[in-house]
Design a protein around this motif. Structure first.
Motif, PDB file in Angstrom:
ATOM      1  N   ILE A   5      -2.470  46.905   0.860  1.00  0.00           N
ATOM      2  CA  ILE A   5      -1.568  47.728   1.690  1.00  0.00           C
ATOM      3  C   ILE A   5      -1.742  47.368   3.164  1.00  0.00           C
ATOM      4  CG2 ILE A   5      -1.111  50.082   2.465  1.00  0.00           C
ATOM      5  CD1 ILE A   5      -1.811  50.986  -0.410  1.00  0.00           C
ATOM      6  N   TYR A   6      -2.995  47.195   3.587  1.00  0.00           N
ATOM      7  CA  TYR A   6      -3.259  46.854   4.983  1.00  0.00           C
ATOM      8  C   TYR A   6      -2.606  45.523   5.365  1.00  0.00           C
ATOM      9  CZ  TYR A   6      -5.840  45.282   9.071  1.00  0.00           C
ATOM     10  OH  TYR A   6      -6.170  44.789  10.310  1.00  0.00           O
ATOM     11  N   PHE A   7      -2.815  44.503   4.547  1.00  0.00           N
ATOM     12  CA  PHE A   7      -2.244  43.197   4.856  1.00  0.00           C
ATOM     13  C   PHE A   7      -0.723  43.185   4.717  1.00  0.00           C
ATOM     14  CE2 PHE A   7      -6.619  41.627   4.031  1.00  0.00           C
ATOM     15  CZ  PHE A   7      -6.831  41.106   5.294  1.00  0.00           C
ATOM     16  N   PHE A   8      -0.177  44.020   3.837  1.00  0.00           N
ATOM     17  CA  PHE A   8       1.274  44.113   3.725  1.00  0.00           C
ATOM     18  C   PHE A   8       1.885  44.618   5.027  1.00  0.00           C
ATOM     19  CE2 PHE A   8       5.010  46.760   2.837  1.00  0.00           C
ATOM     20  CZ  PHE A   8       5.867  45.783   2.366  1.00  0.00           C
ATOM     21  N   PHE A   9       1.316  45.694   5.578  1.00  0.00           N
ATOM     22  CA  PHE A   9       1.858  46.237   6.827  1.00  0.00           C
ATOM     23  C   PHE A   9       1.509  45.370   8.029  1.00  0.00           C
ATOM     24  CE2 PHE A   9       2.042  50.245   4.365  1.00  0.00           C
ATOM     25  CZ  PHE A   9       3.397  50.481   4.531  1.00  0.00           C
ATOM     26  N   ARG A  10       0.411  44.679   7.962  1.00  0.00           N
ATOM     27  CA  ARG A  10       0.028  43.815   9.085  1.00  0.00           C
ATOM     28  C   ARG A  10       0.895  42.559   9.142  1.00  0.00           C
ATOM     29  NH1 ARG A  10      -4.429  43.345  12.798  1.00  0.00           N
ATOM     30  NH2 ARG A  10      -4.635  41.166  13.317  1.00  0.00           N
ATOM     31  N   LEU A  11       1.235  42.005   8.003  1.00  0.00           N
ATOM     32  CA  LEU A  11       2.014  40.768   7.982  1.00  0.00           C
ATOM     33  C   LEU A  11       3.519  41.018   7.971  1.00  0.00           C
ATOM     34  CD1 LEU A  11      -0.144  38.722   5.455  1.00  0.00           C
ATOM     35  CD2 LEU A  11      -0.127  38.579   7.940  1.00  0.00           C
ATOM     36  N   LYS A  12       3.912  42.259   7.782  1.00  0.00           N
ATOM     37  CA  LYS A  12       5.340  42.590   7.771  1.00  0.00           C
ATOM     38  C   LYS A  12       5.913  42.358   9.172  1.00  0.00           C
ATOM     39  CE  LYS A  12       7.077  46.817   7.825  1.00  0.00           C
ATOM     40  NZ  LYS A  12       7.389  48.189   7.452  1.00  0.00           N
TER      41      LYS A  12
END
Length: 134
Positions: A121-128
């Motif tokens: 979830i963290y990397f999804f929102f960070r890379l979005k």
């Protein structure tokens, strides 16, 4: 204590090295000082006699803060603070210990899955990609 002897004993060699180094800041200061003195002489503010005979000492406070860029702003994100990260690690370890006592070694599998989900979830929102109007 040394006893007298007829033989000459070797004494340790003295090693004396004089370091040579290049200080670009000092060189720049010297160049700027000489350039400013030449400009003042050209304007007539400083005469040749004054610059050679008279040494004036002034406070360095005037230019001391010229390079100051201001204080760095603190991040408003609470997850970047060191105290928050330490607290999170402490509670994670405490939860692991309590889970191991009550549930058993299966808790480590559950924590591994939970960590993988949170990291995803963290990397999804960070890379979005961010929107242009934000």
């Amino acid at each position: 204590m040394k006893f007298p002897s007829i033989f000459r004993t070797a004494s340790p060699m003295r090693f004396d090295i004089k370091p040579r180094y290049y200080d670009p800041v000092k060189e720049e200061i010297d160049q700027r000082t000489s350039r400013i003195k030449q400009e003042l002489k050209a304007e007539g503010v400083l005469s040749d006699e004054d610059s050679e005979n008279k040494i004036s000492y002034q406070s360095g406070i005037r230019g001391a803060f010229a390079q100051h860029k201001g204080m760095k702003e603190r991040s408003s994100n609470p997850f970047t603070s060191t105290g928050m990260i330490r607290s999170f690690i402490f509670f994670l370890l405490l939860g692991s210990l309590g889970g191991y006592i009550y549930i058993g070694p299966v808790i480590f599998e559950y924590l591994l899955y939970l960590t993988a989900i949170v990291a995803g979830i963290y990397f999804f929102f960070r890379l979005k990609p961010k929107r242009k109007n934000e």
